[in-house]
Design a protein around this motif. Structure first.
Motif, PDB file in Angstrom:
ATOM      1  N   PHE A   6      40.128  58.703  33.997  1.00  0.00           N
ATOM      2  CA  PHE A   6      38.690  58.530  34.197  1.00  0.00           C
ATOM      3  C   PHE A   6      38.339  57.162  34.757  1.00  0.00           C
ATOM      4  O   PHE A   6      37.797  57.044  35.858  1.00  0.00           O
ATOM      5  N   GLU A   7      38.669  56.107  34.003  1.00  0.00           N
ATOM      6  CA  GLU A   7      38.121  54.794  34.357  1.00  0.00           C
ATOM      7  C   GLU A   7      38.592  54.309  35.717  1.00  0.00           C
ATOM      8  O   GLU A   7      37.843  53.668  36.442  1.00  0.00           O
ATOM      9  N   ARG A   8      39.826  54.575  36.109  1.00  0.00           N
ATOM     10  CA  ARG A   8      40.333  54.024  37.374  1.00  0.00           C
ATOM     11  C   ARG A   8      39.653  54.640  38.591  1.00  0.00           C
ATOM     12  O   ARG A   8      39.784  54.119  39.703  1.00  0.00           O
ATOM     13  N   THR A   9      38.908  55.733  38.416  1.00  0.00           N
ATOM     14  CA  THR A   9      38.148  56.309  39.528  1.00  0.00           C
ATOM     15  C   THR A   9      36.639  56.257  39.263  1.00  0.00           C
ATOM     16  O   THR A   9      35.867  56.923  39.949  1.00  0.00           O
ATOM     17  N   HIS A  10      36.227  55.467  38.271  1.00  0.00           N
ATOM     18  CA  HIS A  10      34.810  55.333  37.936  1.00  0.00           C
ATOM     19  C   HIS A  10      34.279  54.065  38.591  1.00  0.00           C
ATOM     20  O   HIS A  10      33.987  53.066  37.949  1.00  0.00           O
TER      21      HIS A  10
ATOM     22  N   LYS B  83      32.191  51.138  40.393  1.00  0.00           N
ATOM     23  CA  LYS B  83      30.899  50.553  40.072  1.00  0.00           C
ATOM     24  C   LYS B  83      30.548  49.467  41.086  1.00  0.00           C
ATOM     25  O   LYS B  83      31.438  48.865  41.694  1.00  0.00           O
ATOM     26  N   LEU B  84      29.260  49.241  41.209  1.00  0.00           N
ATOM     27  CA  LEU B  84      28.771  48.131  42.025  1.00  0.00           C
ATOM     28  C   LEU B  84      28.310  47.029  41.087  1.00  0.00           C
ATOM     29  O   LEU B  84      27.398  47.220  40.280  1.00  0.00           O
ATOM     30  N   ARG B  85      28.950  45.875  41.186  1.00  0.00           N
ATOM     31  CA  ARG B  85      28.551  44.707  40.396  1.00  0.00           C
ATOM     32  C   ARG B  85      27.640  43.843  41.273  1.00  0.00           C
ATOM     33  O   ARG B  85      27.912  43.670  42.460  1.00  0.00           O
ATOM     34  N   GLN B  86      26.579  43.288  40.695  1.00  0.00           N
ATOM     35  CA  GLN B  86      25.646  42.467  41.462  1.00  0.00           C
ATOM     36  C   GLN B  86      25.468  41.103  40.804  1.00  0.00           C
ATOM     37  O   GLN B  86      25.528  40.984  39.575  1.00  0.00           O
ATOM     38  N   ALA B  87      25.273  40.096  41.629  1.00  0.00           N
ATOM     39  CA  ALA B  87      25.037  38.743  41.131  1.00  0.00           C
ATOM     40  C   ALA B  87      24.209  37.974  42.146  1.00  0.00           C
ATOM     41  O   ALA B  87      24.235  38.276  43.346  1.00  0.00           O
ATOM     42  N   THR B  88      23.474  36.995  41.665  1.00  0.00           N
ATOM     43  CA  THR B  88      22.704  36.093  42.524  1.00  0.00           C
ATOM     44  C   THR B  88      23.288  34.700  42.372  1.00  0.00           C
ATOM     45  O   THR B  88      23.383  34.184  41.250  1.00  0.00           O
TER      46      THR B  88
ATOM     47  N   SER C  68      36.632  39.279  42.706  1.00  0.00           N
ATOM     48  CA  SER C  68      36.399  40.714  42.602  1.00  0.00           C
ATOM     49  C   SER C  68      37.467  41.360  41.733  1.00  0.00           C
ATOM     50  O   SER C  68      38.654  41.064  41.855  1.00  0.00           O
ATOM     51  N   ALA C  69      37.047  42.272  40.860  1.00  0.00           N
ATOM     52  CA  ALA C  69      37.998  43.049  40.060  1.00  0.00           C
ATOM     53  C   ALA C  69      38.656  44.144  40.878  1.00  0.00           C
ATOM     54  O   ALA C  69      39.593  44.789  40.407  1.00  0.00           O
ATOM     55  N   GLY C  70      38.187  44.356  42.108  1.00  0.00           N
ATOM     56  CA  GLY C  70      38.873  45.260  43.024  1.00  0.00           C
ATOM     57  C   GLY C  70      38.607  46.727  42.770  1.00  0.00           C
ATOM     58  O   GLY C  70      38.065  47.131  41.739  1.00  0.00           O
TER      59      GLY C  70
ATOM     60  N   CYS D 269      37.684  47.851  32.328  1.00  0.00           N
ATOM     61  CA  CYS D 269      37.629  47.078  33.572  1.00  0.00           C
ATOM     62  C   CYS D 269      37.545  48.042  34.757  1.00  0.00           C
ATOM     63  O   CYS D 269      38.502  48.194  35.520  1.00  0.00           O
ATOM     64  N   PRO D 270      36.413  48.727  34.922  1.00  0.00           N
ATOM     65  CA  PRO D 270      36.315  49.716  35.992  1.00  0.00           C
ATOM     66  C   PRO D 270      36.468  49.082  37.369  1.00  0.00           C
ATOM     67  O   PRO D 270      36.145  47.904  37.562  1.00  0.00           O
ATOM     68  N   PRO D 271      36.971  49.851  38.328  1.00  0.00           N
ATOM     69  CA  PRO D 271      37.078  49.339  39.695  1.00  0.00           C
ATOM     70  C   PRO D 271      35.694  49.067  40.267  1.00  0.00           C
ATOM     71  O   PRO D 271      34.725  49.756  39.941  1.00  0.00           O
TER      72      PRO D 271
END
Length: 314
Positions: free
Chosen positions: A22-26, A28-33, A264-266, A279-281
């Motif tokens: 599950f998690e390795r194909t879940h 996500k978009l991480r955002q930061a300013t 980036s966690a990649g 630690c989702p991609p």
């Protein structure tokens, strides 16, 4: 004892099934300013992509990445490890797809040059200077395709780019994880009139980060760590697979007095270690804004930007 052992086995099996299935194909978009631009500059939106580790048949990953173009970023930064198979170049290009119509820069990582190899998982948790390379990968074909579409290879190169009418001084090094970096090729202070002074590297090795910081860069972007890939809630990344400390395995942090670092966690894993836990991609969308007037101190940035807005800091 028997029931306890059976329960532990069941829990372990369920954890592995979750991490691998599950998690390795879940994705996500991480955002930061991040406050890194010159005073008075207009905000810039930068999409950070790293560590795709693409296999030819990973169609869902290719679709997810291609849809990132809907975010309409001003600049794409790719920090390497795109390939995981000798036949993966077309798959990477399909994934990047419409992103290649936007301004982009890149450097390569070890798994652009060499295919991953099976190895004892315990070696992932133990620091070792021993490197065993897999078969060579067609990185030159990937490079040619990216350059043909207008992206800039920053391997030991300094450039001035115009993005949204603003000047960005960019520079990059080859993969420090393989000791291919030659910072001396790009050493020196970047154009001080630039809106942003941006450095990129695959592996965020402190010796390289220190060099960028000493030359006055505002922001360095890197990948390689996979965010730790396996994280323990309340503890964080177990390892970073480089000399970077665990607290910086993913997200944004300060490096020295004036420079920001974003790791980036990649988006992928080695095909021989296809698991992620806590630690989702991810890909990251960074909104770059002007530095606080008259100061570069971290106290003037929002606390959330330390790890990236919305990030899990465990």
């Amino acid at each position: 004892m028997g029931r306890a052992a059976l329960g532990a086995t069941a829990l372990g099996t369920a954890t592995v099934a979750y991490a691998a299935g599950f998690e390795r194909t879940h994705w996500k978009l991480r955002q930061a300013t991040l406050p890194v631009l010159a005073e008075g500059a207009r905000p810039l939106r930068v999409l950070h992509i790293s560590d795709l580790h693409m296999l030819p048949g990973q169609k869902s990953k290719q679709r997810w990445v291609s849809e990132l173009a809907d975010l309409k970023p001003d600049l794409i930064v790719n920090t390497g490890d795109n390939l995981a198979h000798k036949g993966a170049v077309p798959a990477v290009l399909r994934g990047l797809g419409p992103l290649l119509d936007l301004p982009g820069v890149f450097v390569f990582g070890s798994n652009d040059y060499y295919a991953p190899r099976p190895k004892n998982p315990v070696r992932y948790l133990i620091k070792s200077k021993r490197r065993v390379h897999g078969i060579p990968l067609p990185w030159r074909d990937l490079r040619a395709a990216l350059v043909e579409r207008g992206w800039h290879d920053l391997t030991h190169v300094r450039r001035l780019l115009t993005v949204e009418g603003q000047t960005i001084a960019v520079a990059g090094v080859d993969d420090p994880h393989l000791h291919r970096d030659r910072y001396s090729d790009i050493a020196g202070r970047p154009d001080r009139s630039a809106t942003l002074r941006l450095g990129i590297t695959h592996s965020p090795e402190p010796r390289v980060l220190d060099a960028f910081a000493a030359d006055g860069y505002d922001l360095v972007m890197a990948g390689h760590t996979h965010g730790g890939q396996l994280r323990v809630p309340g503890y964080g990344a177990i390892v970073t697979n480089c000399e970077l400390d665990r607290s910086r395995a993913r997200g944004a942090s300060r490096w020295g007095a004036h420079m920001w670092l974003h790791v980036s966690a990649g988006l992928g894993t080695s095909p021989y270690a296809p698991v992620r836990f806590a630690c989702p991609p991810e890909a990251s969308l960074l909104t770059l804004v002007p530095r606080p007037t008259g100061t570069n101190t971290p106290e003037n940035a929002k606390h959330g930007a330390r790890f990236g807005a919305g990030a899990d800091v465990s």
